[in-house]
Structure formats: structure tokens, C-alpha cells
Design a protein around this motif. Structure first.
Motif, mmCIF file in Angstrom:
data_model
loop_
_atom_site.group_PDB
_atom_site.id
_atom_site.type_symbol
_atom_site.label_atom_id
_atom_site.label_comp_id
_atom_site.label_asym_id
_atom_site.label_seq_id
_atom_site.Cartn_x
_atom_site.Cartn_y
_atom_site.Cartn_z
ATOM 1 N N TYR A 72 -57.610 -25.444 -0.548
ATOM 2 C CA TYR A 72 -57.574 -25.504 -2.003
ATOM 3 C C TYR A 72 -56.279 -26.112 -2.545
ATOM 4 O O TYR A 72 -55.972 -25.977 -3.733
ATOM 5 N N SER A 73 -55.525 -26.778 -1.688
ATOM 6 C CA SER A 73 -54.347 -27.548 -2.113
ATOM 7 C C SER A 73 -53.348 -26.716 -2.902
ATOM 8 O O SER A 73 -52.823 -27.151 -3.934
ATOM 9 N N ARG A 75 -49.815 -25.389 -3.500
ATOM 10 C CA ARG A 75 -48.566 -26.051 -3.124
ATOM 11 C C ARG A 75 -47.548 -25.150 -2.447
ATOM 12 O O ARG A 75 -46.717 -25.624 -1.681
ATOM 13 N N TRP A 310 -57.466 -37.031 4.003
ATOM 14 C CA TRP A 310 -57.739 -35.660 3.584
ATOM 15 C C TRP A 310 -56.519 -34.764 3.770
ATOM 16 O O TRP A 310 -56.148 -34.008 2.867
ATOM 17 N N THR A 313 -53.812 -35.736 1.085
ATOM 18 C CA THR A 313 -54.087 -35.506 -0.330
ATOM 19 C C THR A 313 -54.517 -34.070 -0.604
ATOM 20 O O THR A 313 -54.045 -33.440 -1.555
ATOM 21 N N ILE A 314 -55.416 -33.537 0.214
ATOM 22 C CA ILE A 314 -55.894 -32.169 0.034
ATOM 23 C C ILE A 314 -54.967 -31.179 0.748
ATOM 24 O O ILE A 314 -54.515 -30.187 0.183
ATOM 25 N N GLY A 316 -51.923 -31.567 1.783
ATOM 26 C CA GLY A 316 -50.526 -31.592 1.356
ATOM 27 C C GLY A 316 -49.556 -32.116 2.391
ATOM 28 O O GLY A 316 -48.358 -31.809 2.342
ATOM 29 N N ASN A 335 -53.704 -28.184 9.611
ATOM 30 C CA ASN A 335 -54.377 -29.014 8.617
ATOM 31 C C ASN A 335 -55.594 -29.715 9.192
ATOM 32 O O ASN A 335 -56.640 -29.788 8.542
#
Length: 356
Positions: A72-73, A75, A310, A313-314, A316, A335
Motif C-alpha cells: 500500500y505504498s 512511506r 512496481w 513506484t509501489i 518505494g 519487495n
């Protein structure tokens, strides 16, 4: 799972967290896959429990929360704990009841620092591959490989002379800097590299991935310090660990190097590498490049870019949130494990949108 029974008290009713998660939500199937993997890891995770002292966060919950952070990205750990505090979907996935207190972000970070390492990430990743194999989703003959630079969590100002002769490192205009004479004070394992001619040099690590060509799942990951030969060295390491004689390996023009192609041939691997004929002679024979299998490998190999896209961007990984080679290796592996799970969801048409 423990929950609060439905009770009527005046105008109020209390329900379990699970009842708040829609039955058709894809997170339920993701949770089922994750539970299967964690059950296989029981022995390894059990060895990480402290024998005494202050009670720690259960490893299974910590890993589920870390997976949510990637998918869910989210941060930071602070934002992850904030989400956990009010997001019932997050609570259910991790295993918290509706009235259970959420950990302080510093407590979560401390416990993950102690538990999470390359061994845990490697085992989890390998189990995503095993699930794919059990579902007959992966090829055992046709593969593709590629590498990408991951920007380190270190600034250019931290890249200073090893002999300490450049002061605070703030003004480096006109100075010739290199990995032989300079090192980062923030992340000594990072190396100064550029993606190509005319590109800005950045402190980076090099990640190689091995993709099976049937459904585009990642079956191997190699992370190492960035050097001029790290991409091909990492690729050969993945070949030795995962490929059998007679397999095919697709790759881009960067791998069209005679030494690399010869190394593949010695291992009995068919090199389906894009030919680089720009002012030079390709190491790939023209007749072999006209074959139908070669053309198919060249078409499919481009899918490996979706995995890197992926995780950057998703997931991180565009800029690494950790420092040190071992931590970078673990977080990168984690990841790609998350990518495989979401990819399998896309193949099964229960996670949408998904990598395509």
C-alpha cells in the motif's frame, strides 16, 4: 482469530474486525497466501522470539505489517502505525482486534530491526516462488534477467575523500571523485554509479532479477555493490543458482559481452541476448538470432521491467529507505516477494489492478 462477540447494549453493537472486511476484498486471498508462507516459517520465526525480558511484537504480525507497508505504498513506520490505528482492514490483516492498542512507531522499528534480516526475507521470497510452482505458474526452462540501480539513502555531500582531505564535503565542484578515493560517510557500502552516458552519477546499489517467462514471476534476486561488472556477475550468480543445462536466458544489449556469452555456453545455457551491433561485433551469432525461440525470448524479456517499475513506484525502492548492503538486500528481496504475491493475484484475477 480472537474478536469481540456481537452484543447489543442499548443502541450499540460490537462486531469483529473480520466482519468489517468485505467478503470479496482481495486482501482476504492475499492473507491466505501469507498465512501459508508464515506457517512454513514457524520454526525460523520461533527462534527469533526472546527467551526473556520485555514482551516483543510477534514476528508474524510484524511481517504482515511490513508487507502492507510495501503493497500500500506507506512511506514510513510512523504512517504505517497511524494507518493501523484507524484502518480496520490493516488491523485484520495484521491480526489485531478492534480494541487492541497499536504499537508506537519507534517500538515497531526497533523490533523489525532486531527480527528482519536477509534470512527472513530470503525464506519468505523463496516461499512465494514455491507457491507459484505448486500452482504450475512458472516455467523451468525459459528465463530472462535484468539489472537496475537502486539509489542509496545517502547524499552527494556524504561522498568524501577517504583520507579526509576535503573538509565537510560541501563544495565538490570541479573535483574528480571516484569509488577508489571517496566513500559515503552515511552509507559506506554504496557506490557512485551512473545509469548511462550523460546521466547523473548517484550513490547506488545494483539489483539483478531472474524472471521465468511463463507468467513473469521473479524467481531469483541478487543485490550487490554497484560496479562496472556487477550486472553480469549477478546474472551469472542467478544462473548458477536457478537454471539447468538446456535453459534459455533472455537479456538486453548490456549483456552482449563475449565473456558473458561464453560463460553461459560453458554452463549449457542458450543465450537469447539482444544483439548489440552499434559499431561493434555482437557475441550472438546471427543465425541463432533468427530462430523462433530467440524471437519469443526477446519479446517476453521486456516484461521484467514491470517488476522493477512496481518495486520502485509501489514498493518505494526508487530511493532506498535503509542503509548497508545486508539491509538493502533484505528489503529489496522483501519487495520482490510482495510483487510475486500481487502478480499471482493478477494471474488469478483476484487482485486488481495488478502488474500486467
Amino acid at each position: 482469530m480472537r474478536g469481540v462477540d456481537v452484543q447489543q447494549t442499548g443502541m450499540f453493537s460490537y462486531v469483529t474486525v473480520e466482519e468489517r472486511v468485505p467478503k470479496e476484498h482481495p486482501i482476504r486471498k492475499l492473507r491466505a497466501l501469507v498465512d501459508t508462507i508464515l506457517k512454513e516459517m514457524d520454526t525460523l520465526l520461533g527462534s527469533r522470539y526472546a527467551a526473556g525480558g520485555r514482551e516483543s511484537i510477534p514476528p508474524e504480525r510484524l511481517l504482515r505489517a511490513s508487507l502492507l507497508q510495501v503493497v500500500y505504498s506507506v512511506r514510513s513506520e510512523r504512517l504505517l502505525m497511524e494507518q493501523m490505528n484507524y484502518n480496520l482492514l490493516f488491523r485484520w490483516f495484521v491480526g489485531l482486534n478492534i480494541d487492541d492498542p497499536v504499537w508506537d512507531h519507534s517500538t515497531f522499528s526497533f523490533n523489525r530491526e532486531r527480527l528482519f534480516d536477509a534470512e527472513i526475507a530470503q525464506r519468505f521470497f523463496e516461499n512465494t516462488v514455491l507457491l507459484a510452482k505448486l500452482g504450475e505458474l512458472v516455467s523451468d526452462e525459459h528465463f530472462s534477467v535484468d539489472g537496475s540501480l537502486l539509489e542509496a539513502w545517502a547524499s552527494q555531500k556524504s561522498f568524501r575523500r577517504k583520507d579526509g582531505g576535503d573538509g565537510d564535503g560541501g563544495d565538490f565542484r570541479g573535483e574528480k571523485r571516484g569509488n577508489e578515493t571517496h566513500t559515503s560517510t552515511t552509507d559506506p557500502d554504496a557506490r557512485l554509479m551512473r545509469k548511462g552516458a550523460g546521466k547523473e552519477a548517484k550513490l547506488s546499489y545494483l539489483a539483478n532479477t531472474l524472471m521465468e517467462n511463463r507468467n513473469g514471476l521473479i524467481v531469483g534476486v541478487d543485490v550487490r555493490q554497484a560496479t562496472g561488472t556487477a550486472e553480469r556477475d549477478g546474472a551469472l550468480n542467478l544462473v548458477d543458482n536457478h537454471l539447468q543445462r538446456g535453459s534459455t536466458l533472455g537479456a538486453d544489449k548490456g549483456y552482449d559481452v563475449r565473456e558473458f556469452v561464453q560463460a553461459l555456453r560453458r554452463r549449457g545455457i542458450h543465450a537469447h541476448i539482444a544483439r548489440n551491433t552499434n559499431g561493434r561485433r555482437s557475441a550472438i551469432d546471427g543465425r541463432a538470432a533468427r530462430g523462433k525461440g530467440y524471437a519469443m525470448s526477446q519479446q517476453v524479456r521486456k516484461r521484467i521491467e514491470q517488476a522493477f517499475g512496481w518495486v520502485k513506484t509501489i514498493g518505494g525502492l526508487r530511493k532506498l529507505p535503509v542503509i548497508g548492503l545486508e539491509k538493502v538486500r533484505a528489503w529489496t528481496m522483501w519487495n520482490f516477494a510482495a510483487y510475486n504475491l500481487i502478480r499471482m493475484g493478477g494471474i488469478g484475477a483476484w487482485w486488481n489492478p495488478s502488474p500486467t
